[in-house]
Design a protein around this motif. Structure first.
Motif, PDB file in Angstrom:
ATOM      1  N   MET A  29       2.368 124.862  53.019  1.00  0.00           N
ATOM      2  CA  MET A  29       2.618 123.551  52.591  1.00  0.00           C
ATOM      3  C   MET A  29       3.342 123.085  52.265  1.00  0.00           C
ATOM      4  O   MET A  29       4.929 124.221  52.601  1.00  0.00           O
ATOM      5  CB  MET A  29       1.556 123.510  51.320  1.00  0.00           C
ATOM      6  CG  MET A  29       0.138 123.369  51.344  1.00  0.00           C
ATOM      7  SD  MET A  29      -0.993 122.767  52.374  1.00  0.00           S
ATOM      8  CE  MET A  29      -1.506 120.855  51.581  1.00  0.00           C
ATOM      9  N   HIS A  30       4.614 122.167  53.310  1.00  0.00           N
ATOM     10  CA  HIS A  30       5.618 121.695  52.666  1.00  0.00           C
ATOM     11  C   HIS A  30       6.032 121.345  51.980  1.00  0.00           C
ATOM     12  O   HIS A  30       5.436 121.050  50.864  1.00  0.00           O
ATOM     13  CB  HIS A  30       5.011 120.384  53.957  1.00  0.00           C
ATOM     14  CG  HIS A  30       6.954 119.632  53.524  1.00  0.00           C
ATOM     15  ND1 HIS A  30       8.268 120.002  54.570  1.00  0.00           N
ATOM     16  CD2 HIS A  30       7.173 118.384  53.372  1.00  0.00           C
ATOM     17  CE1 HIS A  30       8.656 119.682  54.660  1.00  0.00           C
ATOM     18  NE2 HIS A  30       8.589 118.357  53.761  1.00  0.00           N
ATOM     19  N   GLY A  31       7.099 122.297  51.555  1.00  0.00           N
ATOM     20  CA  GLY A  31       7.734 122.591  50.413  1.00  0.00           C
ATOM     21  C   GLY A  31       7.197 123.340  49.677  1.00  0.00           C
ATOM     22  O   GLY A  31       7.776 123.869  48.485  1.00  0.00           O
ATOM     23  N   GLU A  32       6.458 124.689  50.140  1.00  0.00           N
ATOM     24  CA  GLU A  32       6.061 125.918  49.302  1.00  0.00           C
ATOM     25  C   GLU A  32       6.366 127.299  50.139  1.00  0.00           C
ATOM     26  O   GLU A  32       5.707 127.660  50.030  1.00  0.00           O
ATOM     27  CB  GLU A  32       4.565 125.379  49.193  1.00  0.00           C
ATOM     28  CG  GLU A  32       3.898 124.642  48.240  1.00  0.00           C
ATOM     29  CD  GLU A  32       2.391 123.892  48.106  1.00  0.00           C
ATOM     30  OE1 GLU A  32       2.314 125.147  47.763  1.00  0.00           O
ATOM     31  OE2 GLU A  32       2.503 123.038  47.135  1.00  0.00           O
ATOM     32  N   GLN A  33       7.472 127.024  50.997  1.00  0.00           N
ATOM     33  CA  GLN A  33       7.638 128.235  51.732  1.00  0.00           C
ATOM     34  C   GLN A  33       7.794 129.406  51.131  1.00  0.00           C
ATOM     35  O   GLN A  33       8.337 129.499  49.774  1.00  0.00           O
ATOM     36  CB  GLN A  33       9.324 127.786  52.578  1.00  0.00           C
ATOM     37  CG  GLN A  33       8.472 127.002  53.983  1.00  0.00           C
ATOM     38  CD  GLN A  33       8.957 125.775  53.216  1.00  0.00           C
ATOM     39  OE1 GLN A  33       8.462 124.748  52.473  1.00  0.00           O
ATOM     40  NE2 GLN A  33       7.767 124.609  54.381  1.00  0.00           N
ATOM     41  N   GLY A  34       7.429 130.620  51.318  1.00  0.00           N
ATOM     42  CA  GLY A  34       7.891 131.042  50.520  1.00  0.00           C
ATOM     43  C   GLY A  34       6.412 131.115  49.518  1.00  0.00           C
ATOM     44  O   GLY A  34       6.384 132.845  49.017  1.00  0.00           O
ATOM     45  N   ARG A  35       5.523 130.493  50.057  1.00  0.00           N
ATOM     46  CA  ARG A  35       4.633 131.234  48.551  1.00  0.00           C
ATOM     47  C   ARG A  35       2.826 131.256  49.435  1.00  0.00           C
ATOM     48  O   ARG A  35       2.751 130.324  51.233  1.00  0.00           O
ATOM     49  CB  ARG A  35       3.937 129.425  47.634  1.00  0.00           C
ATOM     50  CG  ARG A  35       5.039 129.366  46.584  1.00  0.00           C
ATOM     51  CD  ARG A  35       4.882 128.569  46.095  1.00  0.00           C
ATOM     52  NE  ARG A  35       5.916 128.120  45.178  1.00  0.00           N
ATOM     53  CZ  ARG A  35       6.188 126.986  44.466  1.00  0.00           C
ATOM     54  NH1 ARG A  35       4.816 125.820  44.035  1.00  0.00           N
ATOM     55  NH2 ARG A  35       7.300 126.708  44.190  1.00  0.00           N
ATOM     56  N   ARG A  36       1.843 131.773  49.566  1.00  0.00           N
ATOM     57  CA  ARG A  36       0.827 131.060  50.635  1.00  0.00           C
ATOM     58  C   ARG A  36       0.007 130.725  50.089  1.00  0.00           C
ATOM     59  O   ARG A  36       0.000 129.483  49.159  1.00  0.00           O
ATOM     60  CB  ARG A  36      -0.454 132.633  49.775  1.00  0.00           C
ATOM     61  CG  ARG A  36      -0.997 133.182  50.417  1.00  0.00           C
ATOM     62  CD  ARG A  36      -1.882 134.310  49.602  1.00  0.00           C
ATOM     63  NE  ARG A  36      -3.124 134.845  50.201  1.00  0.00           N
ATOM     64  CZ  ARG A  36      -3.204 135.157  50.887  1.00  0.00           C
ATOM     65  NH1 ARG A  36      -2.598 135.992  51.812  1.00  0.00           N
ATOM     66  NH2 ARG A  36      -5.003 135.625  51.270  1.00  0.00           N
ATOM     67  N   ASN A  37      -0.350 130.131  51.657  1.00  0.00           N
ATOM     68  CA  ASN A  37      -1.510 128.666  51.296  1.00  0.00           C
ATOM     69  C   ASN A  37      -2.757 129.663  51.110  1.00  0.00           C
ATOM     70  O   ASN A  37      -3.537 130.704  51.927  1.00  0.00           O
ATOM     71  CB  ASN A  37      -1.271 128.048  52.835  1.00  0.00           C
ATOM     72  CG  ASN A  37      -2.040 127.084  53.518  1.00  0.00           C
ATOM     73  OD1 ASN A  37      -2.344 126.455  51.571  1.00  0.00           O
ATOM     74  ND2 ASN A  37      -2.246 126.844  54.025  1.00  0.00           N
ATOM     75  N   GLU A  38      -3.830 128.725  50.008  1.00  0.00           N
ATOM     76  CA  GLU A  38      -4.673 128.721  49.682  1.00  0.00           C
ATOM     77  C   GLU A  38      -6.163 127.910  50.268  1.00  0.00           C
ATOM     78  O   GLU A  38      -5.546 126.727  49.685  1.00  0.00           O
ATOM     79  CB  GLU A  38      -4.530 129.599  48.153  1.00  0.00           C
ATOM     80  CG  GLU A  38      -4.095 130.839  48.101  1.00  0.00           C
ATOM     81  CD  GLU A  38      -3.540 131.405  46.566  1.00  0.00           C
ATOM     82  OE1 GLU A  38      -4.416 130.213  46.111  1.00  0.00           O
ATOM     83  OE2 GLU A  38      -3.254 131.981  46.874  1.00  0.00           O
ATOM     84  N   PRO A  39      -6.991 128.803  49.898  1.00  0.00           N
ATOM     85  CA  PRO A  39      -8.921 127.256  50.258  1.00  0.00           C
ATOM     86  C   PRO A  39      -8.095 126.394  48.880  1.00  0.00           C
ATOM     87  O   PRO A  39      -8.909 124.857  49.334  1.00  0.00           O
ATOM     88  CB  PRO A  39      -9.239 127.928  50.064  1.00  0.00           C
ATOM     89  CG  PRO A  39      -9.437 129.238  50.499  1.00  0.00           C
ATOM     90  CD  PRO A  39      -7.608 129.226  49.564  1.00  0.00           C
ATOM     91  N   GLN A  40      -7.587 126.778  47.867  1.00  0.00           N
ATOM     92  CA  GLN A  40      -7.684 125.506  46.686  1.00  0.00           C
ATOM     93  C   GLN A  40      -6.633 124.518  47.155  1.00  0.00           C
ATOM     94  O   GLN A  40      -6.313 123.290  46.500  1.00  0.00           O
ATOM     95  CB  GLN A  40      -7.815 126.268  45.164  1.00  0.00           C
ATOM     96  CG  GLN A  40      -5.787 126.495  45.280  1.00  0.00           C
ATOM     97  CD  GLN A  40      -5.515 127.412  44.152  1.00  0.00           C
ATOM     98  OE1 GLN A  40      -6.751 128.151  43.738  1.00  0.00           O
ATOM     99  NE2 GLN A  40      -4.517 127.729  43.809  1.00  0.00           N
ATOM    100  N   LYS A  41      -6.093 124.655  48.350  1.00  0.00           N
ATOM    101  CA  LYS A  41      -4.817 123.391  48.560  1.00  0.00           C
ATOM    102  C   LYS A  41      -5.189 122.758  49.744  1.00  0.00           C
ATOM    103  O   LYS A  41      -5.017 121.548  50.198  1.00  0.00           O
ATOM    104  CB  LYS A  41      -3.551 123.809  49.025  1.00  0.00           C
ATOM    105  CG  LYS A  41      -2.685 124.887  47.873  1.00  0.00           C
ATOM    106  CD  LYS A  41      -1.347 125.569  47.866  1.00  0.00           C
ATOM    107  CE  LYS A  41      -1.664 126.515  47.043  1.00  0.00           C
ATOM    108  NZ  LYS A  41       0.104 127.174  47.439  1.00  0.00           N
TER     109      LYS A  41
END
Length: 75
Positions: free
Chosen positions: A28-40
């Motif tokens: 997601m925007h602003g979360e570079q370096g983190r994994r995108n997950e279904p809860q988002k």
């Protein structure tokens, strides 16, 4: 959620939108370096609801119906 993507999504009638969660490598925007997950996924639904000036319940209900129709799922 990127504003440009939401603005483009809002040009599409809600009856044709689906929400999906299969992009773990696209954070997601602003979360570079983190994994995108279904809860988002709720954040995407919230952003679409806000941009279309409708309730998040309307987004959830319609996109669920869209998925049921597309994939021939029993309602």
């Amino acid at each position: 959620v990127m504003a440009k993507n939401i603005a483009e999504s809002c040009r599409i009638p809600l009856e044709y939108l689906l929400l999906e969660t299969d992009a773990p490598d696209q954070p997601m925007h602003g979360e570079q370096g983190r994994r995108n997950e279904p809860q988002k996924l709720i954040r995407v639904a919230e952003a679409i609801a806000e941009a279309k000036v409708i309730s998040i319940a309307d987004v959830a209900e319609q996109t669920t119906r869209n998925a049921e129709r597309l994939f021939a799922l029993a309602a």
